[in-house]
Design an enzyme around this catalytic site. Sequence first.
Site, PDB file in Angstrom:
ATOM      1  N   GLY A  11       0.825  -1.203   0.000  1.00 44.15           N
ATOM      2  CA  GLY A  11       0.000   0.000   0.000  1.00 44.15           C
ATOM      3  C   GLY A  11       0.858   1.250   0.000  1.00 44.15           C
ATOM      4  CG  ASP A 137      -1.108  -0.174   8.362  1.00 38.33           C
ATOM      5  OD1 ASP A 137      -2.046   0.650   8.321  1.00 38.33           O
ATOM      6  OD2 ASP A 137      -1.063  -1.193   7.650  1.00 38.33           O
ATOM      7  CG  MET A 183      -6.349   2.735   5.661  1.00 46.80           C
ATOM      8  SD  MET A 183      -5.097   3.150   4.418  1.00 46.80           S
ATOM      9  CE  MET A 183      -6.116   3.098   2.938  1.00 46.80           C
ATOM     10  N   GLY A 184      -5.673   0.395   9.288  1.00 43.76           N
ATOM     11  CA  GLY A 184      -5.031  -0.246  10.429  1.00 43.76           C
ATOM     12  C   GLY A 184      -5.597  -1.633  10.637  1.00 43.76           C
ATOM     13  CD  GLU A 240      -8.165  -1.355   7.197  1.00 42.37           C
ATOM     14  OE1 GLU A 240      -8.974  -1.314   6.249  1.00 42.37           O
ATOM     15  OE2 GLU A 240      -6.934  -1.370   7.047  1.00 42.37           O
ATOM     16  NE  ARG A 293      -3.377   3.525  -0.198  1.00 44.90           N
ATOM     17  CZ  ARG A 293      -3.545   2.232  -0.426  1.00 44.90           C
ATOM     18  NH1 ARG A 293      -3.529   1.378   0.594  1.00 44.90           N
ATOM     19  NH2 ARG A 293      -3.733   1.768  -1.649  1.00 44.90           N
TER      20      ARG A 293
END
Length: 403
Positions: A11, A137, A183-184, A240, A293
């Site tokens: 990503g 992350d 995110m995560g 998430e 991101r």
Amino acid sequence: MKNAIYAQSGGVTSVINASAYGVIKAALNSKEIDNIYVAINGINGIFDEKLANMKNEDPNQIELLKFTPSSAFGSCRRKIKTEEEFKKIFEVFDKYSIRYFFYNGGNDSMDTANKIHNYAKKIGYDLNVIGVPKTVDNDLPETDHTPGFGSIAKYLSVSILEGTLDVKSMAADSTKVFILETMGRHAGWVAASTALAKRHESDGPHIILIPERPFKKELFFEKIIKTIDKYGYCSIAASEGIKYEDGSFVSARGYQDNFGNVQLGGIGSTLANLIKTELNIKTHYAVPDYLQRSGRHISSQVDVNEAIEVGTMAVKYALDEYSGYMVAIERINNSPYISTTKLVPLENVANKTKLIPDEFISADGMFVNNKFIEYALPLIEGEYYPPYLNGIPVYARLKIETK
């Protein structure tokens, strides 16, 4: 000849191309590296022999890489598994006289770099492999933090601040709960970073849900009600990757990516539906998805500078004959913030995850404490704005000519 290949994997982030800039500029300025190639679409570019020689690019466009989000050269999510694949990689390396390999990515990418390093040793091929860290992350072990985290933290902190002001204005007779989905997957660093927006107890976020603590619906509902009773509204940041107590993902989509990771998404809508159905409270949610991101227009200056530095140092370490390592960031001082780089073995990073330590998490598991704030706050300092034309950022447009 001694040539080098750089590639991006996994990503993207808003500063991964700043690391590319660091690698490319250092290699172009080196008297020991004859050509610096970039593999298009990560490791796939090596298999397909889609290698762009950076000597053929406009120097002005290379300079713009510092400001350009996402992956300027394309990324991938490919695992190298077979002997035939490794043989093909090294056939291409030999054909192009590659003696230095720089792989820019996260946990899985460091695994790929480590395997290539080990295979080179196995067959006696002269190759120096250096991993360049990247992931929003912030979950790579043995580095204080990762390039990409500071900028997503800044983007989401601003987002929760503004989203909270919106729900506050509507709460009298309309929406009372706002959810920001972040995110995560396994670690909650990204969601936790939204706490940086909180300057007063009434400010959002009021609740932060992270994978390091199980999701307990009744306690969650109880905190929402208490917050609304106190302030009239409630602002929530949710990773998430949050899980139920049995370990199952709350927002699992039911399929996997090429690395075998369960695909996640929809935690915002899932929680909003729960709140509406069981508490009968109107709730709005936001899904920044790719925007969080790739939001280069508001990247952290600290983050951009460090992204360039790890790329630059990757070349220096490789020329000093190091191989099988990742460039890591070491914090020297917190106020004023000072950092440096160091090397950590790729095998210590590959496929491993750094979670938020318990000492950073609040007692109820739904927020973070001052130790986390002291850790994260320096990483969002400063702005490194891109150039603008007619009100819109100017990003790199590379020719990317491949043989």
